[in-house]
Design a protein around this motif. Structure first.
Motif, mmCIF file in Angstrom:
data_model
loop_
_atom_site.group_PDB
_atom_site.id
_atom_site.type_symbol
_atom_site.label_atom_id
_atom_site.label_comp_id
_atom_site.label_asym_id
_atom_site.label_seq_id
_atom_site.Cartn_x
_atom_site.Cartn_y
_atom_site.Cartn_z
ATOM 1 N N GLY A 45 0.747 -1.323 0.117
ATOM 2 C CA GLY A 45 0.004 0.024 0.048
ATOM 3 C C GLY A 45 0.684 1.064 -0.088
ATOM 4 N N GLU A 46 0.620 2.184 1.234
ATOM 5 C CA GLU A 46 1.550 3.337 1.267
ATOM 6 C C GLU A 46 2.710 3.078 2.016
ATOM 7 N N THR A 47 3.205 1.831 2.275
ATOM 8 C CA THR A 47 4.125 1.476 3.290
ATOM 9 C C THR A 47 5.270 0.851 2.584
ATOM 10 N N LEU A 48 6.543 1.398 3.076
ATOM 11 C CA LEU A 48 7.778 0.684 2.389
ATOM 12 C C LEU A 48 8.022 -0.303 3.440
ATOM 13 N N VAL A 49 8.148 -1.653 3.051
ATOM 14 C CA VAL A 49 8.657 -2.662 3.801
ATOM 15 C C VAL A 49 9.978 -3.271 3.621
ATOM 16 N N ILE A 50 10.736 -3.224 4.793
ATOM 17 C CA ILE A 50 12.152 -3.657 4.638
ATOM 18 C C ILE A 50 12.043 -5.011 5.339
ATOM 19 N N ALA A 51 12.491 -6.103 4.510
ATOM 20 C CA ALA A 51 12.152 -7.375 5.176
ATOM 21 C C ALA A 51 13.569 -8.204 5.331
ATOM 22 N N GLU A 52 13.591 -8.671 6.545
ATOM 23 C CA GLU A 52 14.723 -9.480 6.937
ATOM 24 C C GLU A 52 14.199 -10.957 6.740
ATOM 25 N N VAL A 53 15.109 -11.708 6.233
ATOM 26 C CA VAL A 53 14.765 -13.113 5.896
ATOM 27 C C VAL A 53 16.059 -13.891 6.639
ATOM 28 N N LYS A 54 15.568 -14.800 7.489
ATOM 29 C CA LYS A 54 16.453 -15.787 8.152
ATOM 30 C C LYS A 54 16.020 -17.167 7.616
ATOM 31 N N THR A 55 16.930 -17.883 7.256
ATOM 32 C CA THR A 55 16.550 -19.257 6.687
ATOM 33 C C THR A 55 17.404 -20.119 7.771
ATOM 34 N N ARG A 56 16.723 -21.238 7.902
ATOM 35 C CA ARG A 56 17.524 -22.323 8.721
ATOM 36 C C ARG A 56 17.105 -23.854 8.156
ATOM 37 N N ARG A 57 17.774 -24.884 8.236
ATOM 38 C CA ARG A 57 17.375 -26.112 7.978
ATOM 39 C C ARG A 57 16.673 -26.583 8.971
ATOM 40 N N SER A 58 16.965 -26.448 10.180
ATOM 41 C CA SER A 58 15.943 -26.884 11.407
ATOM 42 C C SER A 58 16.021 -25.980 12.554
ATOM 43 N N LEU A 59 15.550 -26.438 13.589
ATOM 44 C CA LEU A 59 15.741 -25.518 14.860
ATOM 45 C C LEU A 59 16.778 -25.772 15.836
ATOM 46 N N ARG A 60 17.385 -26.834 15.298
ATOM 47 C CA ARG A 60 18.604 -27.174 15.962
ATOM 48 C C ARG A 60 19.467 -25.886 16.830
ATOM 49 N N TYR A 61 19.679 -25.016 16.196
ATOM 50 C CA TYR A 61 20.449 -23.884 16.552
ATOM 51 C C TYR A 61 19.598 -22.707 17.082
ATOM 52 N N GLY A 62 18.025 -22.901 17.179
ATOM 53 C CA GLY A 62 17.195 -21.869 17.468
ATOM 54 C C GLY A 62 16.385 -21.704 16.268
ATOM 55 N N HIS A 63 15.358 -20.755 16.733
ATOM 56 C CA HIS A 63 14.154 -20.304 15.750
ATOM 57 C C HIS A 63 15.072 -19.481 14.577
ATOM 58 N N PRO A 64 14.670 -19.127 13.634
ATOM 59 C CA PRO A 64 15.350 -18.000 12.704
ATOM 60 C C PRO A 64 15.106 -16.688 13.313
ATOM 61 N N PHE A 65 14.145 -16.198 13.976
ATOM 62 C CA PHE A 65 13.773 -14.999 14.429
ATOM 63 C C PHE A 65 14.705 -14.678 15.781
ATOM 64 N N GLU A 66 15.050 -15.877 16.335
ATOM 65 C CA GLU A 66 16.104 -15.395 17.575
ATOM 66 C C GLU A 66 17.443 -14.765 17.028
ATOM 67 N N SER A 67 17.863 -14.881 15.891
ATOM 68 C CA SER A 67 18.965 -14.143 15.191
ATOM 69 C C SER A 67 18.764 -12.788 14.921
ATOM 70 N N ILE A 68 17.613 -12.259 15.018
ATOM 71 C CA ILE A 68 17.256 -10.889 14.709
ATOM 72 C C ILE A 68 17.639 -10.223 15.945
ATOM 73 N N THR A 69 18.820 -9.457 16.297
ATOM 74 C CA THR A 69 18.854 -8.686 17.536
ATOM 75 C C THR A 69 18.404 -7.212 17.475
ATOM 76 N N ALA A 70 18.236 -6.550 18.559
ATOM 77 C CA ALA A 70 17.852 -5.112 18.611
ATOM 78 C C ALA A 70 18.893 -4.473 17.783
ATOM 79 N N ALA A 71 20.377 -4.551 17.837
ATOM 80 C CA ALA A 71 21.149 -3.739 16.941
ATOM 81 C C ALA A 71 20.661 -3.973 15.585
ATOM 82 N N LYS A 72 20.281 -5.489 15.298
ATOM 83 C CA LYS A 72 20.183 -5.577 13.505
ATOM 84 C C LYS A 72 18.920 -4.743 13.241
ATOM 85 N N LEU A 73 17.820 -4.476 14.212
ATOM 86 C CA LEU A 73 16.579 -3.846 13.857
ATOM 87 C C LEU A 73 17.221 -2.356 13.755
#
Length: 118
Positions: A45-73
């Motif tokens: 719509g009227e919103t610019l979207v900046i999308a961070e994509v994190k991909t993992r093969r499994s949850l063995r090393y945590g959920h992909p979202f866990e690697s998005i830190t405050a500093a990254k944001l």
């Protein structure tokens, strides 16, 4: 290309398709500057979207979202401004979204989506 890089590229393709299927138009991919990289840039719509994509093969090393830190944001917010200036695209709103992709190489990868994470 390394297996990790191939996995990441596949995840970004899946994420872009996911957004497009929801009516969010992807307009740029893997934009880089000295400050960092934006995986996907889209318009919703009227919103610019900046999308961070994190991909993992499994949850063995945590959920992909866990690697998005405050500093990254914070970096993504800065990158959003830089991208807008560089491309002369100014929309009333900007949003940071996250897409987590679980892809074990099977036929049904899972894409999870969070709007407005930062």
């Amino acid at each position: 290309m390394k297996a990790k890089d191939l996995l990441g590229r596949r995840g970004e393709l899946l994420a872009a398709d996911f957004l497009e299927d929801r009516g969010i138009k992807v307009i740029d991919r893997n934009w880089r500057c000295p400050t960092g990289e934006i995986d996907l840039v889209a318009i919703d719509g009227e919103t610019l979207v900046i999308a961070e994509v994190k991909t993992r093969r499994s949850l063995r090393y945590g959920h992909p979202f866990e690697s998005i830190t405050a500093a990254k944001l914070v970096r993504l917010q800065t990158l959003a401004v830089l991208w807008s200036r560089h491309h002369a695209v100014f929309l009333p709103h900007t949003r940071i979204d996250a897409l987590g992709v679980l892809d074990d190489g099977g036929p049904d990868p899972v894409v999870e989506y969070l709007q407005g994470v930062g």
